[in-house]
Scaffold this active site. Structure first.
Site, mmCIF file in Angstrom:
data_model
loop_
_atom_site.group_PDB
_atom_site.id
_atom_site.type_symbol
_atom_site.label_atom_id
_atom_site.label_comp_id
_atom_site.label_asym_id
_atom_site.label_seq_id
_atom_site.Cartn_x
_atom_site.Cartn_y
_atom_site.Cartn_z
ATOM 1 C CB ALA A 40 -0.839 0.027 1.370
ATOM 2 C CD GLU A 41 2.077 4.065 3.129
ATOM 3 O OE1 GLU A 41 2.764 5.092 2.832
ATOM 4 O OE2 GLU A 41 0.773 4.243 3.135
ATOM 5 N NE ARG A 43 5.960 0.228 -8.381
ATOM 6 C CZ ARG A 43 5.287 1.667 -8.696
ATOM 7 N NH1 ARG A 43 4.283 1.885 -8.291
ATOM 8 N NH2 ARG A 43 6.067 2.388 -9.583
ATOM 9 C CG ASP A 164 5.053 -4.952 10.255
ATOM 10 O OD1 ASP A 164 4.200 -5.848 10.885
ATOM 11 O OD2 ASP A 164 5.118 -5.085 9.158
#
Length: 262
Positions: A40-41, A43, A164
């Protein structure tokens, strides 16, 4: 890099076509960059931009059309620079993370060392196979858990929290010995520090451990019996670690309350 699936309105192929890599990154590479994952943020590409025989990991944050252009540029610059600085600090202080080769915060990209090998998640699953018994006595699996705990403790000791932690965000780089094909062997490398930050807060460190604990239980439920090895090794890495583990108990309690309340 966070690999959350992009929204339905932001098709990965469409996004890549609409916001291609900056031209400089497509030349003079000997081969075109290969898209590895779309998040989403941003590549992640594999590229030989620097030298034909040295693969690199290229993280690119394309423009976000739903954001104001000035705000988007500022956020992109901040996040790229923040990740680069944290990676550099970890390397300087002896924490095994990918090396930073190049950065262009204005263009939104970061070029890193390509870590060969596979994610810890895959190695654990291969080790478990279809087993349901004897996992708690698997010495090599327990050794890997302790190496994970030590790596996280060393990262926390230098004032970095990951944000994360999962077994997908750790890699096992193969050893130099070609005869050693054990999937649990190799150097542990912490990757994907896009959500990391500088912090010496015991609370932040405990939340980091809690995120890993929950992710581990979800991804490797049959191996939960050996997760205590992670925490045991973590507790021996730095002076404040025991306090962090005590704080982890409070974080767990809050997590259980939230689960009950829905």
């Amino acid at each position: 890099m966070t690999t959350t699936t992009a929204t339905a309105t932001a098709d990965p192929a469409e996004q890549a076509h609409q916001f291609p890599l900056p031209k400089i990154l497509e030349y003079p590479a000997s081969t075109p960059p290969i898209l590895i994952t779309q998040g989403a943020e941003g590549r992640l590409y594999k590229t030989t931009y620097l030298l034909p025989d040295i693969p690199c990991a290229l993280k690119y944050r394309p423009p976000k059309p739903w954001r104001h252009p000035i705000l988007d540029q500022r956020l992109t610059k901040h996040r790229i620079l923040s990740e680069a600085r944290i990676l550099a600090k970890c390397r300087r202080d002896g924490v095994r993370v990918p090396a930073v080769y190049a950065v262009d915060e204005s263009a939104g990209w970061l070029m890193l060392e390509w870590v060969s090998g596979g994610p810890v998640r895959k190695s654990i699953n291969e080790r478990l196979g279809n087993r349901t018994e004897g996992i708690e006595n698997d010495a090599e699996l327990k050794d890997l858990m302790r190496r994970i705990g030590t790596a996280i403790g060393n990262m926390h000791k230098v004032g970095i929290v990951h944000g994360d932690l999962t077994t997908s965000n750790m890699m096992l780089e193969p050893l130099a010995n070609p005869q050693d094909d054990n999937p649990l062997h190799g150097e542990l490398v912490i990757i994907d520090l896009g959500l990391s930050s500088g912090s010496i807060s015991d609370e932040d460190r405990a939340v980091d451990l809690y995120v890993l604990e929950r992710a581990f239980g979800s991804t490797h439920p049959r191996a939960e019996c050996v997760f205590s090895e992670v925490l045991d090794a973590y507790g021996q890495t730095f002076k404040q670690a025991k306090v962090v583990l005590k704080k982890l108990e409070d974080v767990r309690m809050r997590g259980r309350k939230r689960s009950m309340l829905g």
